[in-house]
Design an enzyme around this catalytic site. Structure first.
Site, PDB file in Angstrom:
ATOM      1  N   ASP A  60       0.822  -1.211   0.000  1.00 27.98           N
ATOM      2  CA  ASP A  60       0.000   0.000   0.000  1.00 27.98           C
ATOM      3  C   ASP A  60       0.857   1.263   0.000  1.00 27.98           C
ATOM      4  O   ASP A  60       2.072   1.215   0.178  1.00 27.98           O
ATOM      5  CB  ASP A  60      -0.899   0.023   1.250  1.00 27.98           C
ATOM      6  CG  ASP A  60      -1.991  -1.027   1.199  1.00 27.98           C
ATOM      7  OD1 ASP A  60      -2.422  -1.383   0.092  1.00 27.98           O
ATOM      8  OD2 ASP A  60      -2.415  -1.491   2.277  1.00 27.98           O
ATOM      9  N   TYR A 118       6.706 -10.018   6.798  1.00 21.89           N
ATOM     10  CA  TYR A 118       6.730  -8.572   7.014  1.00 21.89           C
ATOM     11  C   TYR A 118       7.399  -8.263   8.347  1.00 21.89           C
ATOM     12  O   TYR A 118       7.321  -9.052   9.296  1.00 21.89           O
ATOM     13  CB  TYR A 118       5.311  -8.000   7.047  1.00 21.89           C
ATOM     14  CG  TYR A 118       4.640  -7.880   5.705  1.00 21.89           C
ATOM     15  CD1 TYR A 118       4.693  -6.688   4.982  1.00 21.89           C
ATOM     16  CD2 TYR A 118       3.930  -8.942   5.156  1.00 21.89           C
ATOM     17  CE1 TYR A 118       4.057  -6.561   3.753  1.00 21.89           C
ATOM     18  CE2 TYR A 118       3.297  -8.831   3.922  1.00 21.89           C
ATOM     19  CZ  TYR A 118       3.364  -7.636   3.233  1.00 21.89           C
ATOM     20  OH  TYR A 118       2.738  -7.515   2.013  1.00 21.89           O
TER      21      TYR A 118
END
EC number: 5.4.99.12
Length: 270
Positions: A60, A118
């Protein structure tokens, strides 16, 4: 860029690193800066033909990558240095190719991936940072990283992550398999490291948002398990900011033999 074009089609995989703070996310979009658009432009210059890339995970706006993987097809026959040094010379300073590898026809950056990893970096200090301000999330209340780690262990395994899923998520299912989630402190930095087969939209940032409440002693350790069981996004905390999030690694079957550089981000020990 000089080089040969051939009748053969080559499939190339690249490891990509980028600072996402000045981009409107990975995916190419009209009239806004995207990492994909800049990378495709640089690759097309080196290949001397239009290049379209496919990535392992579309990050994003504001989210960074140290372990993004892409692939593309080309008729351009180039040395590895052209796909690394040559492409980097045509990229903005906040995007870089880390490695290159020719891959077989059945490789796909997204669909061949077996897991994504992540790291979310929190700068836990009373005063905000200036250097790295767009590369970490500042949180001024003291955090108990061990408490956050214990609370997060209920997320391991296959679960319905509706409580940690963005309302606008387009995935067909909220079920995901979390392989590990670790919360550790490194001086003023608190790092949330999470690996799963895949992630629903905003999953890491929503989990971190709720873990911050536990770490600051605003909620009990049991709260994360309660949220998971409730399957209700409205009960969980606000989504954590994008600045601290990094896609650090993507796993593939061993037969593809892709390089595995240090995960980073570079200011952290691996």
């Amino acid at each position: 860029m000089s080089g040969q074009q051939s009748s053969a089609v080559y499939k190339i995989a690249l490891g990509i690193e980028y600072d996402g703070s000045k981009y409107y996310g990975w995916q190419r979009q009209n009239e806004v800066r995207s990492v994909q658009e800049k990378l495709e432009k640089a690759l097309s210059q080196v290949a001397n033909e239009p290049i379209n890339v496919f990535c392992a995970g579309r990050t994003d706006a504001g989210v960074h990558g140290t372990g993004q993987v892409v692939h593309f097809e080309t008729t351009a026959l180039r040395k590895d240095a052209a796909w690394t040094l040559g492409v980097n010379a045509n990229l903005p300073g906040d995007i870089a190719v880390r490695w290159v590898k020719t891959v077989p026809d059945d490789f796909h950056a997204r669909f061949s991936a077996t897991a994504r990893r992540y790291r979310y970096i929190i700068y836990n200090h009373r005063l905000r940072p200036a250097v790295l301000a767009k590369g970490v999330t500042h949180y001024y209340e003291p955090l108990d990283a061990e408490r956050m780690h214990r609370a997060a262990q209920c997320l391991l395994g296959e679960n319905d992550f509706t409580s940690f899923r963005a309302v606008q998520c387009q995935s067909r299912t909220p079920w995901r398999n979390v392989m590990h989630i670790n919360v550790t402190r490194h001086g003023p930095y608190v790092v949330v490291d999470i690996k799963a087969n895949a992630f629903v939209h905003h999953m890491v940032r929503n989990i971190v948002g709720s873990l911050l409440e536990v770490g600051a002693h605003n909620q009990p350790e049991s709260w994360i398990a309660e949220l998971l069981a409730a399957r209700d996004r409205t009960l969980a905390a606000a989504t954590a900011k994008a600045e601290g999030l990094y896609l650090v690694a993507v796993d593939y079957p061993d037969r593809f033999d892709l390089p595995k550089p240090p995960m980073g981000p570079l200011f952290l020990a691996d």
